[in-house]
Design a protein around this motif. Structure first.
Motif, mmCIF file in Angstrom:
data_model
loop_
_atom_site.group_PDB
_atom_site.id
_atom_site.type_symbol
_atom_site.label_atom_id
_atom_site.label_comp_id
_atom_site.label_asym_id
_atom_site.label_seq_id
_atom_site.Cartn_x
_atom_site.Cartn_y
_atom_site.Cartn_z
ATOM 1 N N ASP A 126 2.279 0.477 3.643
ATOM 2 C CA ASP A 126 0.854 0.646 3.952
ATOM 3 C C ASP A 126 0.536 2.034 4.499
ATOM 4 O OD1 ASP A 126 0.301 -1.988 3.221
ATOM 5 O OD2 ASP A 126 0.807 -2.740 5.223
ATOM 6 N N GLU A 127 1.552 2.829 4.745
ATOM 7 C CA GLU A 127 1.349 4.140 5.372
ATOM 8 C C GLU A 127 1.641 5.311 4.436
ATOM 9 O OE1 GLU A 127 2.594 3.444 10.006
ATOM 10 O OE2 GLU A 127 4.232 3.520 8.559
ATOM 11 N N GLN A 128 2.011 5.024 3.197
ATOM 12 C CA GLN A 128 2.484 6.095 2.326
ATOM 13 C C GLN A 128 1.426 7.170 2.084
ATOM 14 O OE1 GLN A 128 5.800 6.492 0.958
ATOM 15 N NE2 GLN A 128 6.040 5.066 2.654
ATOM 16 N N GLY A 129 0.190 6.739 1.783
ATOM 17 C CA GLY A 129 -0.868 7.712 1.548
ATOM 18 C C GLY A 129 -1.110 8.588 2.761
ATOM 19 N N ARG A 130 -1.158 7.956 3.931
ATOM 20 C CA ARG A 130 -1.400 8.710 5.166
ATOM 21 C C ARG A 130 -0.228 9.624 5.514
ATOM 22 N NH1 ARG A 130 -2.928 3.635 8.609
ATOM 23 N NH2 ARG A 130 -2.097 2.682 6.720
ATOM 24 N N GLY A 272 -7.393 12.795 1.006
ATOM 25 C CA GLY A 272 -6.658 12.093 -0.040
ATOM 26 C C GLY A 272 -5.877 10.910 0.498
ATOM 27 N N GLY A 273 -5.201 11.096 1.642
ATOM 28 C CA GLY A 273 -4.404 10.019 2.221
ATOM 29 C C GLY A 273 -5.235 8.839 2.675
ATOM 30 N N ASP A 277 -5.504 5.041 0.837
ATOM 31 C CA ASP A 277 -5.031 3.881 1.594
ATOM 32 C C ASP A 277 -6.163 2.925 1.969
ATOM 33 O OD1 ASP A 277 -2.411 4.624 1.515
ATOM 34 O OD2 ASP A 277 -2.319 5.406 3.554
ATOM 35 N N LYS A 278 -7.289 3.465 2.442
ATOM 36 C CA LYS A 278 -8.347 2.647 3.031
ATOM 37 C C LYS A 278 -9.466 2.280 2.075
ATOM 38 C CE LYS A 278 -6.635 2.616 7.245
ATOM 39 N NZ LYS A 278 -6.160 1.363 7.863
ATOM 40 N N VAL A 279 -9.821 3.192 1.161
ATOM 41 C CA VAL A 279 -10.964 2.952 0.276
ATOM 42 C C VAL A 279 -10.510 2.386 -1.074
ATOM 43 C CG1 VAL A 279 -12.966 3.984 -0.886
ATOM 44 C CG2 VAL A 279 -12.296 4.767 1.412
ATOM 45 N N PHE A 280 -9.619 3.106 -1.742
ATOM 46 C CA PHE A 280 -9.167 2.675 -3.069
ATOM 47 C C PHE A 280 -8.017 1.674 -2.999
ATOM 48 C CE2 PHE A 280 -11.495 6.520 -3.943
ATOM 49 C CZ PHE A 280 -12.062 6.307 -5.191
ATOM 50 N N LYS A 281 -7.346 1.593 -1.832
ATOM 51 C CA LYS A 281 -6.208 0.693 -1.640
ATOM 52 C C LYS A 281 -5.080 0.954 -2.635
ATOM 53 C CE LYS A 281 -8.671 -1.688 1.380
ATOM 54 N NZ LYS A 281 -8.400 -1.619 2.828
ATOM 55 N N SER A 282 -5.094 2.137 -3.232
ATOM 56 C CA SER A 282 -4.083 2.478 -4.229
ATOM 57 C C SER A 282 -4.133 3.973 -4.497
ATOM 58 C CB SER A 282 -4.335 1.720 -5.535
ATOM 59 O OG SER A 282 -3.652 2.317 -6.623
ATOM 60 N N PRO A 283 -3.025 4.689 -4.269
ATOM 61 C CA PRO A 283 -3.037 6.128 -4.571
ATOM 62 C C PRO A 283 -3.252 6.415 -6.051
ATOM 63 C CG PRO A 283 -0.825 5.391 -3.970
ATOM 64 C CD PRO A 283 -1.761 4.267 -3.663
ATOM 65 N N THR A 284 -2.762 5.530 -6.918
ATOM 66 C CA THR A 284 -2.929 5.749 -8.360
ATOM 67 C C THR A 284 -4.393 5.643 -8.765
ATOM 68 O OG1 THR A 284 -0.724 4.798 -8.696
ATOM 69 C CG2 THR A 284 -2.099 5.093 -10.644
#
Length: 412
Positions: A126-130, A272-273, A277-284
């Motif tokens: 859950d922390e990868q983007g951040r 981006g992070g 994580d919070k809005v799109f719930k997916s980096p892809t």
């Protein structure tokens, strides 16, 4: 607390090691003048860097899981710093090519995959983007401080060859000192980060590399990095674009180059992070829609009447576009967690992602530089911007395909 302290040390390392190989960001014009290089020759040096980098990533698939980060990270930093000392002698063109090739070995093959592996293992899913967002933002802070310090030294000493040499020596000394700091503050791998199957480390590392190569989603995620990086490479040419088309003064060109390449990390990184994580719930997913936005932005920018536009409007447009690309760069390794790469083969997986993802640096800088040399003036830059828009659209397509693969895998 220890996790965030480790991240801060990694940010410090990641923000200093590329100052020398990225001299073009703040010193593109001095490089042409004092190294006696054309646009094409600067592009060629960057291509040599990329060729060594790409070949080296084949070996780093094995090396990054074979040797301890406590050795690899400091070795990379100190090696780059020593090559910087050589650069301060203003070698000839062959020496320049050799220097950039050597820096690729230390920064990209020895250092970078291990850094990314270490950051990935610091945070949970859950922390990868951040984590990657903060890494990129923090690198932006360090990048900006060091680059502006080097530029200030250059200006204070007369904005000539003496100042340029002093800036190179400053970058070299900083990189070596940070390498020493990293050695004393970074811990070796813990037991849960290493496979222990009774075999020696060599056999384990080779087995991990074979497992990573067989994951199809890893190659698709790597193509996303490929597309981001090809567009990102074009940001470099906003620097000579503003000088040639908008007649920006050389000192302002250097300051703009620092903001364009480093300052935007401070904005793009956390945006981006957090958005992924919070809005799109997916980096892809975030990468997919920002590719579409980037294609529209650079496509529209290409059509603007630059010969009659205000310089500050031109600067604003390029910086806005750059902020979108840096928000992508901040998280373009985060999809590796979405496709469930096992921790014990993280090093091999990151090396494959780097091998494919950074491959554009073998051709993009030379391609863009050659286009500008062959089509002088605004025409050449417009062709470059059109190529960037094309790769942004390609990234949109690849992201869409990976999302379908991820959904299909979840449905089982």
């Amino acid at each position: 607390m220890k996790k965030w302290l480790t991240l801060m040390i990694l940010i410090l390392a990641g923000g200093t090691i590329f100052k020398l190989s990225s001299l073009k960001d703040a010193f593109y014009i001095p490089m042409q003048e004092y190294f006696h290089l054309t646009h094409t020759q600067i592009g060629m040096a960057l291509s040599v860097y990329a060729i060594v980098q790409t070949i080296g990533y084949v070996f780093s698939i094995y090396l990054s899981d074979r040797f301890s980060r406590k050795i690899m990270l400091p070795l990379g930093l100190i090696g780059v710093g020593v090559i910087g000392l050589y650069l301060s002698t203003f070698p000839g063109y062959i020496g320049i090519l050799a220097a950039w090739g050597g820096m690729a070995v230390f920064a990209e093959v020895i250092f970078w995959p291990v850094l990314i592996k270490t950051v990935r293992l610091l945070g949970n899913s859950d922390e990868q983007g951040r984590m990657f967002g903060f890494l990129e933002a923090g690198r932006g802070v360090i990048d900006t401080i060091i680059a502006f310090s080097g530029l200030a030294l250059f200006v204070k000493l007369g904005s000539d060859a003496v100042g340029f040499r002093a800036a190179i020596l400053f970058f070299s000394a900083t990189t070596i000192i940070v390498g020493i700091i990293v050695y004393f503050f970074i811990d070796p791998e813990s037991s849960d980060e290493v496979v222990d199957d009774g075999d020696d480390k060599k056999a384990v590392a080779l087995a991990g590399a074979k497992r990573a190569v067989k994951i199809p989603e890893l190659w698709i995620a790597s193509l996303i990095i490929f597309c981001v990086y090809t567009v990102y490479a074009g940001l470099t040419y906003f620097i000579p674009f503003l000088k040639d088309v908008y007649k920006m003064p050389v000192a302002l060109v250097g300051a703009y180059g620092i903001i364009n390449q480093y300052g935007l990390k401070m904005i793009g990184g956390p945006v981006g992070g957090i958005m992924s994580d919070k809005v799109f719930k997916s980096p892809t997913k975030y990468l997919k829609y920002t590719f579409l936005l980037a294609a529209a932005m650079i496509g529209g920018f290409t059509l603007l009447p630059h010969n009659s536009m205000n310089i500050y409007l031109g600067m604003t447009c390029t910086l806005l576009f750059g902020s979108v690309i840096f928000s992508q760069r901040a998280i373009f390794f985060a999809p590796l967690d979405e496709i469930d790469i096992p921790k014990e083969i993280s090093g091999a997986a990151v090396s494959i992602a780097c091998l494919v993802g950074y491959a554009p640096s073998m051709f993009a800088f030379t391609l863009y530089g050659t286009i500008i040399d062959k089509f002088p003036g605004l025409t050449g830059y417009r062709y470059v911007f059109m190529v960037m828009a094309g790769f942004a659209m390609a990234g949109f397509v690849v992201c869409t395909y990976l999302l379908k693969k991820i959904e299909a895998k979840k449905r089982g």
